[in-house]
Design a protein around this motif. Structure first.
Motif, mmCIF file in Angstrom:
data_model
loop_
_atom_site.group_PDB
_atom_site.id
_atom_site.type_symbol
_atom_site.label_atom_id
_atom_site.label_comp_id
_atom_site.label_asym_id
_atom_site.label_seq_id
_atom_site.Cartn_x
_atom_site.Cartn_y
_atom_site.Cartn_z
ATOM 1 N N HIS A 45 0.844 -1.199 0.000
ATOM 2 C CA HIS A 45 0.000 0.000 0.000
ATOM 3 C C HIS A 45 0.873 1.241 0.000
ATOM 4 O O HIS A 45 2.098 1.145 0.072
ATOM 5 C CB HIS A 45 -1.010 -0.014 1.147
ATOM 6 C CG HIS A 45 -0.437 0.023 2.537
ATOM 7 N ND1 HIS A 45 0.246 -1.028 3.103
ATOM 8 C CD2 HIS A 45 -0.470 0.992 3.484
ATOM 9 C CE1 HIS A 45 0.605 -0.711 4.338
ATOM 10 N NE2 HIS A 45 0.190 0.518 4.597
ATOM 11 N N HIS A 80 1.331 3.869 2.032
ATOM 12 C CA HIS A 80 1.889 4.554 3.205
ATOM 13 C C HIS A 80 3.418 4.496 3.195
ATOM 14 O O HIS A 80 4.020 3.517 2.746
ATOM 15 C CB HIS A 80 1.353 3.928 4.502
ATOM 16 C CG HIS A 80 -0.117 4.135 4.677
ATOM 17 N ND1 HIS A 80 -0.884 3.412 5.556
ATOM 18 C CD2 HIS A 80 -0.964 5.022 4.067
ATOM 19 C CE1 HIS A 80 -2.145 3.835 5.491
ATOM 20 N NE2 HIS A 80 -2.209 4.805 4.603
ATOM 21 N N ASP A 107 5.663 3.942 5.323
ATOM 22 C CA ASP A 107 6.389 2.864 5.990
ATOM 23 C C ASP A 107 6.272 1.525 5.243
ATOM 24 O O ASP A 107 6.717 0.490 5.750
ATOM 25 C CB ASP A 107 5.923 2.714 7.452
ATOM 26 C CG ASP A 107 4.428 2.467 7.601
ATOM 27 O OD1 ASP A 107 3.640 3.048 6.811
ATOM 28 O OD2 ASP A 107 4.043 1.693 8.493
ATOM 29 N N HIS A 108 5.695 1.578 4.024
ATOM 30 C CA HIS A 108 5.576 0.353 3.195
ATOM 31 C C HIS A 108 6.083 0.618 1.780
ATOM 32 O O HIS A 108 6.920 -0.119 1.273
ATOM 33 C CB HIS A 108 4.129 -0.150 3.186
ATOM 34 C CG HIS A 108 3.715 -0.578 4.560
ATOM 35 N ND1 HIS A 108 3.696 -1.888 4.951
ATOM 36 C CD2 HIS A 108 3.384 0.151 5.663
ATOM 37 C CE1 HIS A 108 3.356 -1.949 6.243
ATOM 38 N NE2 HIS A 108 3.164 -0.725 6.683
ATOM 39 N N HIS A 120 -7.439 -1.412 5.593
ATOM 40 C CA HIS A 120 -6.455 -0.395 5.951
ATOM 41 C C HIS A 120 -6.656 0.780 4.995
ATOM 42 O O HIS A 120 -7.681 0.860 4.332
ATOM 43 C CB HIS A 120 -5.066 -1.054 5.800
ATOM 44 C CG HIS A 120 -3.949 -0.304 6.440
ATOM 45 N ND1 HIS A 120 -3.847 -0.125 7.792
ATOM 46 C CD2 HIS A 120 -2.863 0.307 5.907
ATOM 47 C CE1 HIS A 120 -2.742 0.560 8.054
ATOM 48 N NE2 HIS A 120 -2.135 0.843 6.923
ATOM 49 N N ASP A 137 -0.477 -4.572 6.259
ATOM 50 C CA ASP A 137 -1.221 -3.805 7.265
ATOM 51 C C ASP A 137 -2.697 -4.126 7.148
ATOM 52 O O ASP A 137 -3.329 -3.830 6.125
ATOM 53 C CB ASP A 137 -1.026 -2.295 7.043
ATOM 54 C CG ASP A 137 0.274 -1.778 7.627
ATOM 55 O OD1 ASP A 137 1.104 -2.603 8.040
ATOM 56 O OD2 ASP A 137 0.448 -0.544 7.643
HETATM 57 NI NI NI Z 1 -0.124 1.449 6.567
#
Ligand code: NI
Ligand code: MN
Length: 227
Positions: free
Chosen positions: A50, A52, A54-55, A111, A141
């Motif tokens: 996804h 975000h 942190d991914h 998410h 997530d």
């Molecule tokens: Ni996330």
């Protein structure tokens, strides 16, 4: 054939077959748990669950450096093309594709997926890998969902599940996820990267091994297991 899975903290894994390196959610810059930096990483494929930060992480830089093929949903695929990354393969939830190294199917995840610049990132996903006779499920997530039972019906050798709480499943729901999926082995992830997701993975492992048949592998960032 054994697969080597190295964890770099958070949701980031490198899966190595004899010939191929598959990098999942390459969060190195800004990841306090990662023992390596993005420029030390080699990859043939990068999978992004996804949008975000942190991914998605260092996807653009690593793809530029290595020429790796990026696998993601169609919306992130379009965003990567806009960033000048043209070695991209779009898939979407429920769809699988046979690559030279094996198959990956995108699974549902509950998410968000907004990209760092505010662009629409489509729906988030998890990954179900079929590689060299092994079935690996990385939930990425997500909150708990009952359809994890359907994923478990495939016969999962290893499930990678978030336990951090706050942004994803916490320890209680991750234990319920193990009961739905019934994997042979589990690795807990997405904890202790930030203060709001502090958890004790060893305490969780004790509960899971008491209440289910799954073996829990608690590993340190930079360590690997073979499956
Ligand atoms: Ni996330
Ligand atoms: Mn996350």
């Amino acid at each position: 054939m054994t697969l080597k899975l190295t964890w770099y903290g958070h949701a980031c894994f490198l899966i190595e077959t004899n010939q191929t390196k598959l990098l999942i959610d390459p969060f190195f810059s800004g990841n306090p748990l990662s023992p390596v930096t993005a420029d030390q990483i080699e990859a043939d494929y990068i999978l992004v669950s996804h949008g975000h930060g942190d991914h998605l992480g260092d996807t653009v830089a690593i793809a530029q450096k290595t020429g790796a093929t990026v696998i993601s949903n169609f919306e992130i695929h379009n965003w990567l093309i806009d960033k000048g990354i043209d070695n991209v393969h779009p898939q979407h939830i429920g769809g699988g594709f046979d690559y030279p190294w094996g198959r990956v199917k995108l699974t549902i995840a509950h998410h968000g997926s907004g990209l760092p610049d505010g662009s629409y990132g489509g729906n988030p996903c998890g990954f179900l890998f079929y590689i060299e006779g092994k079935k690996l499920y990385h939930a990425c997530d997500t909150g708990l969902f009952y359809d994890m039972k359907l994923i478990g019906e495939e016969g999962i050798d290893l499930a990678i599940l978030p336990i951090g709480d706050n942004f994803t499943m916490g320890p209680d729901d991750a234990l319920r996820a193990v009961k739905l999926i019934e994997p042979a082995q589990v690795i807990p992830v997405h904890y202790n990267t930030f203060d709001v997701i502090r958890q004790d993975p060893n305490a969780w492992a004790v509960r899971v091994e008491k209440e289910t048949a799954a073996k829990v592998n608690v590993i340190q960032p930079g360590d690997f297991i073979k499956v």
